[in-house]
Design a protein around this motif. Structure first.
Motif, PDB file in Angstrom:
ATOM      1  N   GLU A  22       0.834  -1.200   0.000  1.00 58.88           N
ATOM      2  CA  GLU A  22       0.000   0.000   0.000  1.00 58.88           C
ATOM      3  C   GLU A  22       0.870   1.252   0.000  1.00 58.88           C
ATOM      4  OE1 GLU A  22      -4.063  -1.593   2.195  1.00 58.88           O
ATOM      5  OE2 GLU A  22      -2.657  -0.346   3.339  1.00 58.88           O
ATOM      6  N   ALA A  23       0.252   2.391  -0.349  1.00 54.39           N
ATOM      7  CA  ALA A  23       1.000   3.628  -0.495  1.00 54.39           C
ATOM      8  C   ALA A  23       0.189   4.808   0.007  1.00 54.39           C
ATOM      9  CB  ALA A  23       1.385   3.858  -1.958  1.00 54.39           C
ATOM     10  N   SER A  24       0.906   5.889   0.268  1.00 56.04           N
ATOM     11  CA  SER A  24       0.299   7.187   0.526  1.00 56.04           C
ATOM     12  C   SER A  24       1.157   8.228  -0.177  1.00 56.04           C
ATOM     13  CB  SER A  24       0.204   7.451   2.030  1.00 56.04           C
ATOM     14  OG  SER A  24      -0.566   8.614   2.298  1.00 56.04           O
ATOM     15  N   GLU A  25       0.744   9.484  -0.119  1.00 54.72           N
ATOM     16  CA  GLU A  25       1.500  10.554  -0.756  1.00 54.72           C
ATOM     17  C   GLU A  25       1.617  11.736   0.182  1.00 54.72           C
ATOM     18  OE1 GLU A  25       0.847  10.114  -5.598  1.00 54.72           O
ATOM     19  OE2 GLU A  25      -0.165  11.722  -4.497  1.00 54.72           O
ATOM     20  N   LEU A  26       2.709  12.456   0.030  1.00 52.97           N
ATOM     21  CA  LEU A  26       2.920  13.685   0.785  1.00 52.97           C
ATOM     22  C   LEU A  26       3.732  14.636  -0.079  1.00 52.97           C
ATOM     23  CD1 LEU A  26       2.596  15.124   3.582  1.00 52.97           C
ATOM     24  CD2 LEU A  26       4.894  14.263   4.121  1.00 52.97           C
ATOM     25  N   GLY A  27       3.168  15.792  -0.392  1.00 46.96           N
ATOM     26  CA  GLY A  27       3.895  16.793  -1.158  1.00 46.96           C
ATOM     27  C   GLY A  27       4.419  16.311  -2.491  1.00 46.96           C
ATOM     28  N   GLY A  28       3.682  15.414  -3.148  1.00 52.58           N
ATOM     29  CA  GLY A  28       4.105  14.891  -4.433  1.00 52.58           C
ATOM     30  C   GLY A  28       5.049  13.708  -4.362  1.00 52.58           C
ATOM     31  N   VAL A  29       5.477  13.330  -3.166  1.00 57.54           N
ATOM     32  CA  VAL A  29       6.332  12.158  -2.977  1.00 57.54           C
ATOM     33  C   VAL A  29       5.454  10.970  -2.616  1.00 57.54           C
ATOM     34  CG1 VAL A  29       8.182  11.137  -1.591  1.00 57.54           C
ATOM     35  CG2 VAL A  29       8.303  13.556  -2.280  1.00 57.54           C
ATOM     36  N   ARG A  30       5.654   9.866  -3.304  1.00 63.14           N
ATOM     37  CA  ARG A  30       4.893   8.645  -3.036  1.00 63.14           C
ATOM     38  C   ARG A  30       5.677   7.778  -2.056  1.00 63.14           C
ATOM     39  NH1 ARG A  30       0.987   5.041  -6.080  1.00 63.14           N
ATOM     40  NH2 ARG A  30       1.429   2.949  -5.288  1.00 63.14           N
ATOM     41  N   LEU A  31       4.981   7.247  -1.048  1.00 67.73           N
ATOM     42  CA  LEU A  31       5.592   6.395  -0.028  1.00 67.73           C
ATOM     43  C   LEU A  31       4.884   5.049  -0.036  1.00 67.73           C
ATOM     44  CD1 LEU A  31       5.001   9.491   1.381  1.00 67.73           C
ATOM     45  CD2 LEU A  31       6.765   8.582   2.886  1.00 67.73           C
ATOM     46  N   ASP A  32       5.584   4.005  -0.491  1.00 67.44           N
ATOM     47  CA  ASP A  32       5.033   2.650  -0.556  1.00 67.44           C
ATOM     48  C   ASP A  32       5.634   1.795   0.545  1.00 67.44           C
ATOM     49  OD1 ASP A  32       3.630   1.879  -3.525  1.00 67.44           O
ATOM     50  OD2 ASP A  32       4.793   3.747  -3.438  1.00 67.44           O
ATOM     51  N   PHE A  33       4.774   1.068   1.262  1.00 68.72           N
ATOM     52  CA  PHE A  33       5.225   0.152   2.306  1.00 68.72           C
ATOM     53  C   PHE A  33       5.336  -1.245   1.706  1.00 68.72           C
ATOM     54  CE2 PHE A  33       4.328  -2.327   6.333  1.00 68.72           C
ATOM     55  CZ  PHE A  33       5.552  -2.044   6.914  1.00 68.72           C
ATOM     56  N   VAL A  34       6.508  -1.874   1.864  1.00 67.11           N
ATOM     57  CA  VAL A  34       6.784  -3.136   1.181  1.00 67.11           C
ATOM     58  C   VAL A  34       7.233  -4.194   2.194  1.00 67.11           C
ATOM     59  CG1 VAL A  34       7.345  -2.016  -1.006  1.00 67.11           C
ATOM     60  CG2 VAL A  34       9.163  -2.422   0.666  1.00 67.11           C
ATOM     61  N   PRO A  35       7.145  -5.473   1.832  1.00 63.30           N
ATOM     62  CA  PRO A  35       7.450  -6.539   2.797  1.00 63.30           C
ATOM     63  C   PRO A  35       8.923  -6.619   3.177  1.00 63.30           C
ATOM     64  CG  PRO A  35       6.084  -7.359   0.982  1.00 63.30           C
ATOM     65  CD  PRO A  35       6.570  -6.003   0.584  1.00 63.30           C
ATOM     66  N   ALA A  36       9.168  -7.274   4.311  1.00 68.01           N
ATOM     67  CA  ALA A  36      10.516  -7.586   4.791  1.00 68.01           C
ATOM     68  C   ALA A  36      10.473  -8.940   5.487  1.00 68.01           C
ATOM     69  CB  ALA A  36      11.016  -6.508   5.749  1.00 68.01           C
ATOM     70  N   HIS A  37      11.633  -9.572   5.574  1.00 67.39           N
ATOM     71  CA  HIS A  37      11.777 -10.845   6.286  1.00 67.39           C
ATOM     72  C   HIS A  37      12.189 -10.524   7.722  1.00 67.39           C
ATOM     73  CE1 HIS A  37      11.574 -13.224   2.539  1.00 67.39           C
ATOM     74  NE2 HIS A  37      12.230 -12.208   2.005  1.00 67.39           N
ATOM     75  N   HIS A  38      11.209 -10.263   8.572  1.00 65.93           N
ATOM     76  CA  HIS A  38      11.525  -9.846   9.938  1.00 65.93           C
ATOM     77  C   HIS A  38      10.349 -10.196  10.849  1.00 65.93           C
ATOM     78  CE1 HIS A  38      14.613  -7.935  12.286  1.00 65.93           C
ATOM     79  NE2 HIS A  38      13.749  -7.122  12.861  1.00 65.93           N
ATOM     80  N   TRP A  39      10.151  -9.423  11.918  1.00 69.18           N
ATOM     81  CA  TRP A  39       9.077  -9.649  12.875  1.00 69.18           C
ATOM     82  C   TRP A  39       8.957  -8.394  13.726  1.00 69.18           C
ATOM     83  CZ3 TRP A  39      10.033 -11.321  18.342  1.00 69.18           C
ATOM     84  CH2 TRP A  39      11.369 -11.143  18.719  1.00 69.18           C
ATOM     85  N   SER A  40       8.039  -8.412  14.679  1.00 67.13           N
ATOM     86  CA  SER A  40       7.879  -7.248  15.558  1.00 67.13           C
ATOM     87  C   SER A  40       7.621  -7.711  16.987  1.00 67.13           C
ATOM     88  CB  SER A  40       6.722  -6.359  15.074  1.00 67.13           C
ATOM     89  OG  SER A  40       5.474  -7.004  15.256  1.00 67.13           O
TER      90      SER A  40
END
Length: 355
Positions: free
Chosen positions: A203-221
């Motif tokens: 998924e993504a959002s935008e701020l001031g014309g910059v696109r920010l996409d959140f992508v998977p990682a091999h980790h945990w929380s």
């Protein structure tokens, strides 16, 4: 079971094709599946209670914990610590930046000051001298807090203490936009942050014309005794209005997500990749890349450049403190990649992407 986003499940399985190396990026093509439409900033959403089904490897069980207690080493020996005075530390003023500049400055560990599209974005900001459960940092912060320009946004990869630092975040105005993994928004809202955007993988959002996409990682929380995998983890692809891309991997092991990220976001200009906290491998390989794997990840991503991070700041594991730098340089050379595409910055160093 956690409900994954539609674009996550639509991703085809990896094929046998290899990604073009950093020396010859593949021609840009429309990503498949198409990128998601940006979601509204600050959107309130309901998330599953757990994200355990996103794990790409099981968390350590009782046998592994017993083995670690019996033979595991979490700190280098005396010889491995002897190189601390020789760790690269060269603080310098931030480069001048305007709306057309894409520049990165390494504050240490996974904390970057990213100038993109006229914005100043902090990644996993940790300006504290010490974090919970870890000895004090072995190198100072490379960029004094008071020298930062106004911070336009913060991106967080996950909630481990060396990536989510409450004392640092308290320094920010509470109306600073923060972009976080699914399930982590409540942590920020409890601390009175008012512009919090939570995203699922792809998924993504935008701020001031910059696109920010959140992508998977091999980790945990995990942050407390009762919240294992209650929030998601991942990396961020930031795309400037002119199309230049910076990938911030956060904290991750090596695996199939890199090639998928590279296919969906072709033409990554710079990959900020972790290379430290990897020894012993039997304990950490599922969640932390070693330097050789980080170089393999660059090839999988099809990225043009790499800037190593997540080393030389906190002693989190058993490898000698300078070993990650030596190994990543050797792996880069062995892969036949151009030396000037490896941005092995000192803490406090900066580089500007060509236009």
């Amino acid at each position: 079971m956690t409900q994954q986003s539609e674009s996550t499940t639509a991703e085809p399985a990896p094929s046998g094709d290899t990604t073009a190396p950093a020396t010859a990026p593949a021609p840009l093509a429309p990503p498949f599946p198409p990128l998601a439409e940006p979601r509204p900033p600050g959107e309130r959403r309901v998330w599953p209670r757990t994200f355990h089904d996103r794990l790409t490897a099981p968390l350590p069980g009782l046998k592994a914990l017993a083995r670690f207690a019996r033979e595991g080493s979490v700190r280098p020996g005396r010889e491995g610590l002897a190189d601390i005075p020789r760790l690269p530390f060269a603080p310098a003023p931030l480069p001048r930046a305007d709306a057309g500049t894409v520049a990165v400055s390494w504050a240490g560990h996974a904390s970057w000051v990213l100038r993109i599209g006229g914005l100043t974005v902090l990644t996993d900001p940790v300006w504290s001298r010490r974090i919970l459960g870890t000895p004090a940092r072995i190198t100072p912060v490379g960029i004094p807090w008071e020298s930062l320009p106004p911070v336009d946004a913060v991106v967080i990869s996950h909630n481990h203490y060396d990536h989510l630092d409450a004392p640092t975040l308290r320094r920010l105005p509470r109306d600073t936009p923060v972009f976080v993994p699914a399930g982590l928004g409540v942590w920020f809202r409890r601390r009175r942050f008012t512009r919090v955007t939570e995203l699922d993988w792809w998924e993504a959002s935008e701020l001031g014309g910059v696109r920010l996409d959140f992508v998977p990682a091999h980790h945990w929380s995990k942050r407390t005794l009762t919240d294992t995998c209650r929030s998601l983890w991942g990396g961020w692809v930031l795309t400037a209005p002119d199309g230049r891309r910076v990938y911030f991997a956060g904290d991750t092991g090596y695996g199939h997500w890199f090639s998928r990220i590279g296919r969906r976001y072709p033409g990554i200009d710079l990959a900020l990749l972790p290379i430290g906290a990897y020894d012993p491998r039997w304990w950490l390989s599922d969640v932390h890349c070693d330097p050789d794997e980080a170089v393999r990840a660059v090839l999988d991503l099809g990225a043009r450049r790499m800037a190593p991070m997540h080393w030389g700041t906190f002693v989190l594991s058993a490898e000698p403190v300078l070993e990650p730098l030596h190994r990543v340089r050797a792996a880069w050379a062995a892969a036949g990649l151009p030396r000037d595409r490896l941005w092995d910055l000192p803490i406090g160093g900066s580089r500007v992407l060509p236009g």
